[in-house]
Design an enzyme around this catalytic site. Structure first.
Site, PDB file in Angstrom:
ATOM      1  N   GLU A  67       0.844  -1.205   0.000  1.00  0.00           N
ATOM      2  CA  GLU A  67       0.000   0.000   0.000  1.00  0.00           C
ATOM      3  C   GLU A  67       0.869   1.241   0.000  1.00  0.00           C
ATOM      4  O   GLU A  67       1.784   1.369   0.813  1.00  0.00           O
ATOM      5  CB  GLU A  67      -0.886  -0.040   1.253  1.00  0.00           C
ATOM      6  CG  GLU A  67      -1.680   1.224   1.507  1.00  0.00           C
ATOM      7  CD  GLU A  67      -2.585   1.110   2.744  1.00  0.00           C
ATOM      8  OE1 GLU A  67      -2.732  -0.012   3.299  1.00  0.00           O
ATOM      9  OE2 GLU A  67      -3.124   2.144   3.152  1.00  0.00           O
ATOM     10  N   ASP A 122       0.293   5.061   0.496  1.00  0.00           N
ATOM     11  CA  ASP A 122      -0.654   6.120   0.844  1.00  0.00           C
ATOM     12  C   ASP A 122      -0.108   7.478   0.424  1.00  0.00           C
ATOM     13  O   ASP A 122       0.727   8.064   1.107  1.00  0.00           O
ATOM     14  CB  ASP A 122      -0.926   6.103   2.354  1.00  0.00           C
ATOM     15  CG  ASP A 122      -1.620   4.829   2.791  1.00  0.00           C
ATOM     16  OD1 ASP A 122      -2.335   4.240   1.959  1.00  0.00           O
ATOM     17  OD2 ASP A 122      -1.448   4.430   3.956  1.00  0.00           O
ATOM     18  N   HIS A 125       3.680   1.606   2.901  1.00  0.00           N
ATOM     19  CA  HIS A 125       3.611   0.421   3.769  1.00  0.00           C
ATOM     20  C   HIS A 125       4.233  -0.745   3.002  1.00  0.00           C
ATOM     21  O   HIS A 125       3.830  -1.007   1.858  1.00  0.00           O
ATOM     22  CB  HIS A 125       2.157   0.040   4.086  1.00  0.00           C
ATOM     23  CG  HIS A 125       1.416   1.048   4.920  1.00  0.00           C
ATOM     24  ND1 HIS A 125       1.285   0.932   6.279  1.00  0.00           N
ATOM     25  CD2 HIS A 125       0.747   2.172   4.577  1.00  0.00           C
ATOM     26  CE1 HIS A 125       0.558   1.941   6.752  1.00  0.00           C
ATOM     27  NE2 HIS A 125       0.213   2.708   5.731  1.00  0.00           N
ATOM     28  N   GLU A 145      -3.447  10.774   3.146  1.00  0.00           N
ATOM     29  CA  GLU A 145      -4.451  10.468   4.167  1.00  0.00           C
ATOM     30  C   GLU A 145      -4.627  11.764   4.924  1.00  0.00           C
ATOM     31  O   GLU A 145      -3.676  12.255   5.544  1.00  0.00           O
ATOM     32  CB  GLU A 145      -3.960   9.365   5.096  1.00  0.00           C
ATOM     33  CG  GLU A 145      -3.918   8.014   4.413  1.00  0.00           C
ATOM     34  CD  GLU A 145      -3.742   6.900   5.421  1.00  0.00           C
ATOM     35  OE1 GLU A 145      -4.720   6.222   5.741  1.00  0.00           O
ATOM     36  OE2 GLU A 145      -2.606   6.733   5.895  1.00  0.00           O
TER      37      GLU A 145
END
Ligand SMILES: *[C@@H]1O[C@H](CO)[C@@H](O)[C@H](O)[C@H]1NC(C)=O
Length: 449
Positions: free
Chosen positions: A225, A227, A241, A230
């Site tokens: 993942e 990101d 991640h 966010e």
């Protein structure tokens, strides 16, 4: 003999998360731009569409209006186990604005927080960008730059308007496939998915104690993942991640780790990430209403993935607001230097924040993130509230009992009592996020630095 032959031929068609026929699935259209050259001057419009994730959809018995899943519970007759449930139940088409509060218009997607539908109340949503009606748009981020405009002005404490990438399969999963938003996976190895890999997740399902719509099953869905964003109007983070394997990987029970398991660090992915949140890095005047990046107005977010092939050396960030380019700020925490994410930067963060565990490195760090990126990733746009930690890890002091002056504890101006989902839902039902003007291309092609 014929019957046997027929049933074995037909079996794959009925098993594995098929689609129903009561509501036609019509994806909202959304354009984006593929850029080349430099400075955002050479960009071609791409006609895309978006699809809402399967977990939000009506799941009912084939050829029957009976629910297979209501609130946070499965119908035990239709779903006595994973296999039977997969054969008995189908996913339906979606009313995007009426049921889910998601509206696309030319190059924009707006997600509303609480939507009062005719049958139920919907909370938040998660949508994917598609290439055509049956496949997700895949992005290869290494060596490229991803740019979008965002309006977070209507996102209070406790909400997360997230734009990110996960290493899902381009065709989704099961018979319904990407057309019905199947195949989700991420770095938390989510176990709240009703179907994983075309099979129901009813066995071991525990309805949530504080979420009327969710529960946790025995199986989880892991993948890398990235990101990009966010955020709410108070805080934001840029967070890779890592995962042991790049693409989709199924996990079982608490061995999944992540938010949904009793053993957070037992899984094949890093649930924490190597996050760049300016506030958490001591730059408390950078992002927010009236701050350097003023969240009361829209702005542009640029993310560059420096590297080539399977190597990712650096993740850089710029913002553009009122025609002015704003660099990611230098951290003000002792021991961390540099305004971009590199492996050395993550190592420094690990030391400076003195956390007991640093799962990002345990699962291969930047090198394993690069493997996920190289595989190709799907763009996710979502809006959610947090039934596990009230989003305090993003916008408040977290852990809440730690000394907020300790490096890494303070992440935003929100109170430690904020973000409780039932409160956020009743106090800010009209919260919303707008993502628009997406541009993608080689580094330097989407904006003028
Ligand atoms: C559960 O599903 C069965 C059919 O499989 C149906 O007859 C029954 O009414 C359903 N129960 C509920 C509570 O919806």
């Amino acid at each position: 003999m014929l019957a046997l032959l027929l049933s074995s031929l037909l079996a794959p068609l009925v098993a594995g998360q098929a689609a129903g026929t009561y509501q036609t699935e019509t994806h909202p259209k959304m354009t984006w731009k593929q850029c080349s050259g430099t400075g955002g001057t050479n960009c071609q419009t791409v006609n895309g569409e978006v699809v809402v994730d399967a977990n939000w959809r009506w799941l009912h018995v084939t050829g029957d209006y009976t629910n297979c899943y209501t609130g946070n519970k499965w119908n035990e007759t239709a779903c006595p186990n994973n296999d039977k449930c997969s054969q008995n139940c189908v996913l339906e088409g979606a009313d995007y604005s009426g049921t889910y509060g998601a509206t696309a218009g030319s190059d924009a997607l707006t997600l509303k927080f609480v939507t009062q539908g005719s049958y139920s109340t919907n909370i938040g949503s998660r949508l994917y960008l598609m290439k055509d009606s049956s496949s997700y748009q895949m992005f290869n981020l290494i060596g490229n730059e991803f740019t979008f405009d965002v309006d977070v002005s209507q996102l209070p404490c406790g909400l997360n308007g997230a734009l990110y990438f996960v290493a899902m399969d381009s065709k989704g999963q099961g018979t319904a496939g990407a057309k019905y938003g199947t195949g989700y996976c991420d770095g938390q190895c989510p176990r709240d998915l009703k179907f994983i890999n075309g099979k129901a997740n009813v066995e071991g399902w525990k309805p949530s104690s504080n979420d009327q719509n969710a529960g946790v099953g025995n199986r989880g869905s892991c993948c890398t993942e990235m990101d990009i964003w966010e955020a709410n109007s108070v805080s934001q983070a840029l967070t890779p991640h890592s995962c042991d394997s790049a693409g989709f990987q199924e996990c079982t029970g608490d061995a999944c780790g992540g938010t949904y398991s009793a053993t957070r660090y037992a899984g094949p992915c890093d649930p924490n990430g190597c996050d760049f949140n300016p506030y958490r890095l001591g730059v408390t005047d950078f992002y927010g209403k009236g701050k350097t990046v003023d969240t009361s107005q829209p702005f542009t977010v640029v993310t560059q993935f420096v590297g080539s092939g399977s190597s990712l050396s650096e993740i850089k960030r710029f913002y553009v607001q009122d025609g002015k380019t704003i660099a990611q700020p230098e951290p003000k925490v002792s021991g961390i230097t540099g305004n971009s994410i590199t492996q050395a930067w993550c190592d420094a963060q690990n030391k400076a924040f003195q956390e007991d565990v640093y799962p990002f490195n345990d699962h291969g760090g930047m090198a394993s993130v690069a493997k996920g990126l190289q595989r190709g990733m799907v763009l996710v746009m979502s809006l959610w509230d947090d039934h596990y930690a009230n989003m305090l890890w993003l916008d408040s002091n977290y852990p809440t009992d730690a000394d907020p002056s300790k490096p890494g504890v303070a992440r935003g101006d929100c109170a430690t009592t904020s973000g409780e989902p039932s409160q956020v839902e009743s106090q800010s039902p009209n919260a919303q996020v707008k993502y628009y003007n997406i541009k993608f291309g080689p580094i330097g092609s989407t904006f003028k630095q």
